[in-house]
Design an enzyme around this catalytic site. Structure first.
Site, PDB file in Angstrom:
ATOM      1  N   CYS A 143     -30.226  36.491 -80.601  1.00  0.00           N
ATOM      2  CA  CYS A 143     -30.457  37.444 -79.633  1.00  0.00           C
ATOM      3  C   CYS A 143     -31.514  38.119 -79.412  1.00  0.00           C
ATOM      4  O   CYS A 143     -31.785  38.435 -78.765  1.00  0.00           O
ATOM      5  CB  CYS A 143     -29.585  38.465 -80.813  1.00  0.00           C
ATOM      6  SG  CYS A 143     -27.541  37.784 -81.070  1.00  0.00           S
TER       7      CYS A 143
HETATM    8  C1  BEZ Z   1     -29.042  34.332 -83.412  1.00  0.00           C
HETATM    9  O1  BEZ Z   1     -28.551  35.509 -83.097  1.00  0.00           O
HETATM   10  O2  BEZ Z   1     -29.415  33.627 -84.292  1.00  0.00           O
HETATM   11  C2  BEZ Z   1     -27.306  34.183 -84.426  1.00  0.00           C
HETATM   12  C3  BEZ Z   1     -26.857  35.389 -85.282  1.00  0.00           C
HETATM   13  C4  BEZ Z   1     -25.759  34.672 -85.359  1.00  0.00           C
HETATM   14  C5  BEZ Z   1     -25.281  33.344 -85.589  1.00  0.00           C
HETATM   15  C6  BEZ Z   1     -26.314  32.340 -84.984  1.00  0.00           C
HETATM   16  C7  BEZ Z   1     -27.718  32.529 -85.072  1.00  0.00           C
END
Ligand code: BEZ
Length: 212
Positions: free
Chosen positions: A45
């Site tokens: 994100c």
């Molecule tokens: C991420 O943004 O890296 C992420 C968020 C939730 C689960 C897996 C990855």
């Protein structure tokens, strides 16, 4: 609610990192992108929001306002934005919805219970100025979206809205486009003075109308 292409995007009020907003007021007459993120302080994100911030000028050129969503509260968003700016060398200046009551996520179907009972998946909705839903994509939490592809889809949607054309597979800016099926070949020749290449009666190409 299950949102589909052609639906009217529902309006809502929400707390964001930039104060409370009314979604329709925020969009005004612009195109809009609403996109969800599983959670604050997560790596994928962080890169996605950084890429979106870096493409600010590209979204502005396309008269498009972006609005992110994550199911964490405003104070966490503010700390996370500062991390995003630091690590992605950008300035996040679009709002991030603090959807801690999951109201907007439920309204837009951003929670897929068999993927996660509480976190949103990576959905992205493109909304036209008349508030019609034009694109919905959904990626898993582990795959960051391609924001260059999002710009490409915006370009295609805007060409369709303005010129009665569609875009072929893998189309890129400046390449030939396809005459819409509802335009007769007779009309196409008049409508597209740069020329119409008729490969089949249903497959007709013309140079991109808004390029010199
Ligand atoms: C991420 O943004 O890296 C992420 C968020 C939730 C689960 C897996 C990855």
């Amino acid at each position: 609610m299950s949102l589909r292409l052609g639906d009217t995007a529902p309006n809502f009020r929400a707390k964001t990192s930039q104060g409370e907003i009314d979604f329709y007021d925020y969009l005004g007459d612009s195109w809009g992108i609403l996109f969800s993120h599983p959670a604050d302080y997560t790596p994928v994100c962080t890169t996605e929001l950084g890429r979106t911030a870096a493409l600010k000028e590209e979204f502005a050129k396309r008269h498009t306002k972006v609005l992110a969503l994550s199911v964490d509260p405003v104070d966490q968003h503010l700390g996370w934005i500062s991390d995003i700016n630091e690590t992605q060398h950008c300035s996040v200046d679009f709002p991030i919805i603090a959807d801690d009551d999951r109201k907007v996520s439920e309204l837009y179907g951003f929670i897929h219970p068999n993927a996660s009972a509480t976190a949103t998946v990576r959905s992205l909705v493109i909304i036209a100025p008349d508030k019609t839903v034009k694109l919905i994509i959904t990626y898993p939490a582990s795959t960051g979206r391609n924001f260059v592809e999002v710009l490409r889809v915006l370009d295609s949607l805007q060409l369709t809205a303005n010129f009665s054309v569609a875009t072929p597979a893998n189309w890129q800016q400046g390449e030939n486009v396809i005459v819409a099926l509802n335009v007769s070949t007779e009309d196409a020749v008049k409508k597209f003075p740069k020329g119409v290449e008729i490969v089949k009666p249903y497959l007709r190409y013309t140079p991109q109308p808004d390029k010199d």
